[in-house]
Design an enzyme around this catalytic site. Structure first.
Site, mmCIF file in Angstrom:
data_model
loop_
_atom_site.group_PDB
_atom_site.id
_atom_site.type_symbol
_atom_site.label_atom_id
_atom_site.label_comp_id
_atom_site.label_asym_id
_atom_site.label_seq_id
_atom_site.Cartn_x
_atom_site.Cartn_y
_atom_site.Cartn_z
ATOM 1 N N ASP A 202 12.860 23.668 32.165
ATOM 2 C CA ASP A 202 14.001 23.933 33.035
ATOM 3 C C ASP A 202 14.528 25.335 32.684
ATOM 4 O O ASP A 202 14.074 25.956 31.718
ATOM 5 C CB ASP A 202 15.056 22.847 32.776
ATOM 6 C CG ASP A 202 16.368 23.116 33.485
ATOM 7 O OD1 ASP A 202 16.332 23.385 34.700
ATOM 8 O OD2 ASP A 202 17.427 23.066 32.823
ATOM 9 N N ALA B 252 18.504 26.899 33.280
ATOM 10 C CA ALA B 252 19.860 26.941 32.714
ATOM 11 C C ALA B 252 20.093 25.781 31.746
ATOM 12 O O ALA B 252 19.835 24.625 32.063
ATOM 13 C CB ALA B 252 20.898 26.904 33.833
ATOM 14 N N LYS C 281 21.012 21.966 44.434
ATOM 15 C CA LYS C 281 22.445 22.254 44.550
ATOM 16 C C LYS C 281 23.119 21.574 45.749
ATOM 17 O O LYS C 281 24.275 21.169 45.658
ATOM 18 C CB LYS C 281 22.680 23.767 44.565
ATOM 19 C CG LYS C 281 22.165 24.477 43.305
ATOM 20 C CD LYS C 281 22.567 23.760 42.012
ATOM 21 C CE LYS C 281 21.960 24.393 40.779
ATOM 22 N NZ LYS C 281 21.913 23.496 39.620
ATOM 23 N N ASP D 276 17.568 19.768 30.007
ATOM 24 C CA ASP D 276 18.851 19.345 29.437
ATOM 25 C C ASP D 276 19.573 18.344 30.327
ATOM 26 O O ASP D 276 20.714 17.996 30.047
ATOM 27 C CB ASP D 276 19.757 20.569 29.205
ATOM 28 C CG ASP D 276 20.166 21.243 30.507
ATOM 29 O OD1 ASP D 276 21.381 21.429 30.736
ATOM 30 O OD2 ASP D 276 19.279 21.577 31.308
#
Length: 271
Positions: A12, A14, A54, A188
């Protein structure tokens, strides 16, 4: 050096490789709700569905019971697709303007990635960011020294993004990987870990560098062990729902996981 039985690691972005604490998207979600509808959400609400694409993320925030209640109080109804479109339209230019400010690699990330490359392991990547945002982030990250072999954005594929396996499997195809069990997905967020499971890969969750702990790098550096353990437990509670094969603090701890997966693959184990 002996060639690794691991063919690829798919990271991933960010909170995993760049942007400690995953602050670029969260702060922008708060601002986009404010800009689009003069509607307040807090950082915790903005973080809740992190890992999704998003547009889906905005929809998921709108479905949080407390947010839905406030939205109904203000607008007399729940959020609809047109509302999500409007917030997304506000989100995009804000995110493109800010994402480069959060492109700095997480401590030890470059060294770890280069170590994988030295072992002949290919570096894939995918993100909940759309392509327009990735086109800003990729060259800035490259200036810092991070250049994965392939990048998939959440809107690149008509089949969709996480938690489905499509972005991870696109990496498999483009990197020429012959066996998904020789791949590791590192993320994460729970949707990103589910993505790895759904693609048949080993999965690694990050506890302290990402969205779930929500620490800035400065807070992480200054924290005592009790504070870090509290942050770990908070993140662990969220990430265990996606049953990662491994949970580690940050990317700096990843080489030990690689060694263990190599051992397990050599012994004939599968994810």
């Amino acid at each position: 050096m002996n060639k690794s039985p691991i063919q690829a690691v798919i990271f991933d972005w960010a909170g995993t490789i760049v942007d400690f604490g995953s602050f670029a998207p969260t702060s922008i979600f708060v601002e986009a709700f404010k800009q689009g509808f003069d509607f307040e959400i807090d950082l915790e609400e903005a973080r809740e569905p992190m890992g999704l694409g998003k547009w889906d993320h905005i929809q998921a925030v709108g479905r949080i019971p407390a947010v839905d209640k406030r939205w109904n109080e203000k607008f007399g109804r729940s959020m609809i697709s047109e509302d999500i479109d409007a917030i997304y339209a506000a989100f995009m230019p804000l995110q493109k303007a800010k994402v480069a400010d959060h492109a700095e690699p997480i401590l030890n990330a470059i060294e770890v990635v280069n170590g994988l490359k030295d072992k002949g392991i290919k570096i894939g990547s995918c993100s909940g960011y759309p392509r327009e945002v990735m086109d800003v982030l990729i060259p800035v990250a490259a200036d810092y020294g991070y250049q994965p072999d392939y990048v998939v954005a959440t809107d690149d594929l008509p089949q969709g993004g996480r938690p489905a396996p499509f972005m991870a499997l696109k990496n498999v195809i483009e990197l020429g990987v012959s066996d998904v069990k020789a791949c590791v997905k590192v993320d994460d967020s729970a949707p990103g870990i589910f993505e790895g499971h759904n693609a048949g890969m080993w999965t690694v969750g990050l506890l302290l560098s990402g969205n779930e702990a929500g620490l800035t790098f400065e807070e992480y550096q200054a924290a005592d062990e009790a504070t870090l353990e509290k942050a770990r437990e908070k993140a662990r509670a969220k990430l265990l729902k996606s049953s990662p094969h491994y949970l580690i603090d940050t990317i700096a701890d990843f080489p030990e996981v690689v060694a263990d997966i190599e051992r397990r693959l050599a012994a004939g184990e599968r994810p």
